[in-house]
Write a protein that holds these residues in place. Structure first.
Motif, PDB file in Angstrom:
ATOM      1  N   ILE A   1     -14.666   4.442  -6.348  1.00  0.00           N
ATOM      2  CA  ILE A   1     -13.600   5.353  -6.138  1.00  0.00           C
ATOM      3  C   ILE A   1     -12.286   4.748  -6.640  1.00  0.00           C
ATOM      4  O   ILE A   1     -11.922   3.699  -6.756  1.00  0.00           O
ATOM      5  CB  ILE A   1     -13.227   5.044  -4.558  1.00  0.00           C
ATOM      6  CG1 ILE A   1     -14.344   5.586  -3.665  1.00  0.00           C
ATOM      7  CG2 ILE A   1     -11.965   5.804  -3.993  1.00  0.00           C
ATOM      8  CD1 ILE A   1     -14.209   5.100  -2.270  1.00  0.00           C
ATOM      9  N   THR A   2     -11.537   5.641  -7.363  1.00  0.00           N
ATOM     10  CA  THR A   2     -10.433   5.404  -8.211  1.00  0.00           C
ATOM     11  C   THR A   2      -9.227   6.444  -7.741  1.00  0.00           C
ATOM     12  O   THR A   2      -9.448   7.635  -7.517  1.00  0.00           O
ATOM     13  CB  THR A   2     -10.565   5.576  -9.813  1.00  0.00           C
ATOM     14  OG1 THR A   2     -11.103   6.688  -9.851  1.00  0.00           O
ATOM     15  CG2 THR A   2     -11.789   4.537 -10.010  1.00  0.00           C
ATOM     16  N   SER A   3      -7.819   5.915  -7.628  1.00  0.00           N
ATOM     17  CA  SER A   3      -6.806   6.508  -7.586  1.00  0.00           C
ATOM     18  C   SER A   3      -5.667   5.930  -8.324  1.00  0.00           C
ATOM     19  O   SER A   3      -5.455   4.859  -8.038  1.00  0.00           O
ATOM     20  CB  SER A   3      -6.651   6.718  -5.936  1.00  0.00           C
ATOM     21  OG  SER A   3      -5.372   7.355  -5.841  1.00  0.00           O
ATOM     22  N   ASN A   4      -4.824   6.887  -8.944  1.00  0.00           N
ATOM     23  CA  ASN A   4      -3.531   6.238  -9.577  1.00  0.00           C
ATOM     24  C   ASN A   4      -2.452   7.280  -9.429  1.00  0.00           C
ATOM     25  O   ASN A   4      -2.542   8.452  -9.505  1.00  0.00           O
ATOM     26  CB  ASN A   4      -3.954   6.507 -11.145  1.00  0.00           C
ATOM     27  CG  ASN A   4      -5.220   5.470 -11.682  1.00  0.00           C
ATOM     28  OD1 ASN A   4      -4.993   4.244 -11.721  1.00  0.00           O
ATOM     29  ND2 ASN A   4      -6.094   6.062 -11.826  1.00  0.00           N
ATOM     30  N   PHE A   5      -1.343   6.617  -9.003  1.00  0.00           N
ATOM     31  CA  PHE A   5      -0.288   7.481  -8.544  1.00  0.00           C
ATOM     32  C   PHE A   5       1.033   6.594  -8.707  1.00  0.00           C
ATOM     33  O   PHE A   5       0.988   5.369  -9.068  1.00  0.00           O
ATOM     34  CB  PHE A   5      -0.501   7.981  -7.222  1.00  0.00           C
ATOM     35  CG  PHE A   5      -0.832   6.675  -6.153  1.00  0.00           C
ATOM     36  CD1 PHE A   5       0.277   6.197  -5.556  1.00  0.00           C
ATOM     37  CD2 PHE A   5      -1.993   6.591  -5.830  1.00  0.00           C
ATOM     38  CE1 PHE A   5      -0.090   4.962  -4.590  1.00  0.00           C
ATOM     39  CE2 PHE A   5      -2.261   5.363  -4.873  1.00  0.00           C
ATOM     40  CZ  PHE A   5      -1.298   4.693  -4.210  1.00  0.00           C
ATOM     41  N   THR A   6       2.082   7.139  -8.438  1.00  0.00           N
ATOM     42  CA  THR A   6       3.311   6.662  -8.780  1.00  0.00           C
ATOM     43  C   THR A   6       4.220   6.655  -7.300  1.00  0.00           C
ATOM     44  O   THR A   6       3.995   7.876  -6.811  1.00  0.00           O
ATOM     45  CB  THR A   6       4.228   7.294  -9.772  1.00  0.00           C
ATOM     46  OG1 THR A   6       3.228   7.070 -11.182  1.00  0.00           O
ATOM     47  CG2 THR A   6       5.570   6.569 -10.019  1.00  0.00           C
ATOM     48  N   ILE A   7       4.799   5.781  -6.850  1.00  0.00           N
ATOM     49  CA  ILE A   7       5.526   5.620  -5.871  1.00  0.00           C
ATOM     50  C   ILE A   7       7.356   5.062  -6.280  1.00  0.00           C
ATOM     51  O   ILE A   7       7.352   4.645  -7.306  1.00  0.00           O
ATOM     52  CB  ILE A   7       5.204   4.708  -4.722  1.00  0.00           C
ATOM     53  CG1 ILE A   7       5.007   3.468  -5.217  1.00  0.00           C
ATOM     54  CG2 ILE A   7       3.877   5.294  -4.213  1.00  0.00           C
ATOM     55  CD1 ILE A   7       4.546   2.091  -4.001  1.00  0.00           C
ATOM     56  N   THR A   8       8.004   5.493  -5.363  1.00  0.00           N
ATOM     57  CA  THR A   8       9.383   4.831  -5.613  1.00  0.00           C
ATOM     58  C   THR A   8       9.719   3.672  -4.811  1.00  0.00           C
ATOM     59  O   THR A   8       9.238   3.697  -3.385  1.00  0.00           O
ATOM     60  CB  THR A   8      10.405   6.112  -5.413  1.00  0.00           C
ATOM     61  OG1 THR A   8      10.208   7.162  -6.051  1.00  0.00           O
ATOM     62  CG2 THR A   8      11.929   5.632  -5.520  1.00  0.00           C
ATOM     63  N   ALA A   9      10.288   2.670  -5.199  1.00  0.00           N
ATOM     64  CA  ALA A   9      10.503   1.384  -4.310  1.00  0.00           C
ATOM     65  C   ALA A   9      11.431   1.788  -3.255  1.00  0.00           C
ATOM     66  O   ALA A   9      12.506   2.335  -3.497  1.00  0.00           O
ATOM     67  CB  ALA A   9      10.880   0.406  -5.358  1.00  0.00           C
ATOM     68  N   PRO A  10      11.216   1.300  -2.075  1.00  0.00           N
ATOM     69  CA  PRO A  10      12.022   1.560  -0.676  1.00  0.00           C
ATOM     70  C   PRO A  10      13.413   0.806  -0.771  1.00  0.00           C
ATOM     71  O   PRO A  10      13.276  -0.197  -1.590  1.00  0.00           O
ATOM     72  CB  PRO A  10      11.105   1.199   0.178  1.00  0.00           C
ATOM     73  CG  PRO A  10      10.206   0.193  -0.526  1.00  0.00           C
ATOM     74  CD  PRO A  10       9.979   0.456  -1.643  1.00  0.00           C
ATOM     75  N   PRO A  11      14.380   1.361  -0.158  1.00  0.00           N
ATOM     76  CA  PRO A  11      15.465   0.608  -0.050  1.00  0.00           C
ATOM     77  C   PRO A  11      15.346  -0.743   0.550  1.00  0.00           C
ATOM     78  O   PRO A  11      14.185  -0.916   1.422  1.00  0.00           O
ATOM     79  CB  PRO A  11      16.400   1.510   0.788  1.00  0.00           C
ATOM     80  CG  PRO A  11      15.808   3.062   0.665  1.00  0.00           C
ATOM     81  CD  PRO A  11      14.410   2.476   0.243  1.00  0.00           C
ATOM     82  N   PRO A  12      16.088  -1.717   0.457  1.00  0.00           N
ATOM     83  CA  PRO A  12      17.088  -1.703  -0.508  1.00  0.00           C
ATOM     84  C   PRO A  12      16.802  -2.092  -1.968  1.00  0.00           C
ATOM     85  O   PRO A  12      17.974  -2.277  -2.791  1.00  0.00           O
ATOM     86  CB  PRO A  12      17.909  -3.047  -0.134  1.00  0.00           C
ATOM     87  CG  PRO A  12      17.045  -3.948   0.348  1.00  0.00           C
ATOM     88  CD  PRO A  12      15.807  -3.210   0.829  1.00  0.00           C
ATOM     89  N   ASN A  13      15.705  -1.885  -2.490  1.00  0.00           N
ATOM     90  CA  ASN A  13      15.363  -2.012  -3.993  1.00  0.00           C
ATOM     91  C   ASN A  13      15.940  -0.674  -4.548  1.00  0.00           C
ATOM     92  O   ASN A  13      16.260   0.309  -4.009  1.00  0.00           O
ATOM     93  CB  ASN A  13      13.865  -1.701  -4.054  1.00  0.00           C
ATOM     94  CG  ASN A  13      13.225  -3.166  -3.275  1.00  0.00           C
ATOM     95  OD1 ASN A  13      13.559  -4.263  -3.776  1.00  0.00           O
ATOM     96  ND2 ASN A  13      12.159  -3.104  -2.496  1.00  0.00           N
ATOM     97  N   PRO A  14      16.256  -0.851  -5.902  1.00  0.00           N
ATOM     98  CA  PRO A  14      16.700   0.390  -6.879  1.00  0.00           C
ATOM     99  C   PRO A  14      15.668   1.261  -6.774  1.00  0.00           C
ATOM    100  O   PRO A  14      14.282   1.107  -6.997  1.00  0.00           O
ATOM    101  CB  PRO A  14      16.964  -0.280  -8.075  1.00  0.00           C
ATOM    102  CG  PRO A  14      16.028  -1.788  -8.121  1.00  0.00           C
ATOM    103  CD  PRO A  14      15.919  -2.063  -6.571  1.00  0.00           C
ATOM    104  N   PRO A  15      15.936   2.642  -6.732  1.00  0.00           N
ATOM    105  CA  PRO A  15      14.881   3.543  -6.688  1.00  0.00           C
ATOM    106  C   PRO A  15      14.044   3.794  -8.033  1.00  0.00           C
ATOM    107  O   PRO A  15      14.279   4.859  -8.725  1.00  0.00           O
ATOM    108  CB  PRO A  15      15.699   4.929  -6.428  1.00  0.00           C
ATOM    109  CG  PRO A  15      17.152   4.753  -7.079  1.00  0.00           C
ATOM    110  CD  PRO A  15      17.204   3.023  -6.701  1.00  0.00           C
TER     111      PRO A  15
END
Length: 241
Positions: A176-190
């Motif tokens: 099983i493989t999965s590659n995706f992109t997420i955005t760092a949650p606050p308080p981290n920079p987006p």
């Protein structure tokens, strides 16, 4: 005396010829690599290196209930201690050829369930045969695409699990493989973070019993983060109806 002797010979010949002319009795179809008889139970030892405790005992029960999804009838199985249900079905591809399907909810965020029919075994496929399924899961408010490649690694083998010898076992490897992109949650920079998830499982299925053993290694890799864990399942005992 000769009269009776010849009569006995002709009777024997007649009987033999009748036996030869009579069609052979039909042979019972071999048992499937699953069991849906209500009341059947399986007791497993589950190990997960990322959990505490790492080792748990899980009992699966085949209920008398079914559910229908996309025209396929799935038997409902219950589990302890998780309390979650499993849904399994068999689909006849052609006479003597069966797909084994597991149904699960891909909406990991909760809410309205979204089901995926996962073909985990093809009992008629030859060694080295592969099949691929694409799906996606809802996680963290987004859709994460995943690809599952299954391969028949061995067929008709013997396998001993917990001192019980099983015959006519099929070994399936799933990647099983999965590659995706997420955005760092606050308080981290987006900022976008690339995530790669992979898992390789080796599973063994025996006629009537279904899954008797499995082991898997999964890894998650992202910017500044990496984690690997291993899981396994062994059939300790089964009471099949």
């Amino acid at each position: 005396m000769k009269k009776f002797l010849f009569a006995g010979i002709f009777i024997s010949l007649f009987s033999a010829s009748c036996k030869k002319d009579d069609p052979a009795p039909p042979q019972a179809a071999p048992a499937l690599y699953t069991n849906s008889a209500a009341g059947s139970t399986w007791r497993y030892q589950d190990t997960d290196t990322s959990s505490s405790p790492a080792v748990t005992i899980n009992t699966t029960l085949s209920t008398s209930r079914d559910t229908v999804v996309a025209g396929i009838i799935y038997r409902v199985y219950t589990n302890t201690p998780s309390g979650e249900n499993e849904y399994r079905a068999t689909v006849n591809v052609s006479p003597g050829q069966t797909d084994y399907v597991d149904l699960f909810n891909t909406n990991l965020d909760g809410g309205t369930p979204t089901y995926f029919s996962y073909i985990y075994l093809k009992d008629f496929a030859a060694v080295n045969t592969s099949w691929t399924q694409n799906t996606s899961v809802t996680l963290g408010g987004g859709q994460r695409a995943a690809t599952i490649v299954n391969t028949i690694k061995e067929k008709g083998i013997n396998r001993t699990v917990n001192a019980v010898a099983y015959t006519d076992v099929i070994h399936v490897q799933s990647v099983i493989t999965s590659n995706f992109t997420i955005t760092a949650p606050p308080p981290n920079p987006p900022i976008p973070i690339s995530v790669s998830v992979s898992a390789t499982q080796d599973a063994y299925y025996a006629r009537r019993f279904g899954l008797i053993e499995s082991s898997a290694v999964q890894s998650i890799n992202a910017t500044g983060f990496s984690q690997t864990s291993a899981t396994s399942r062994l059939l300790l005992s089964a009471d099949l109806k």
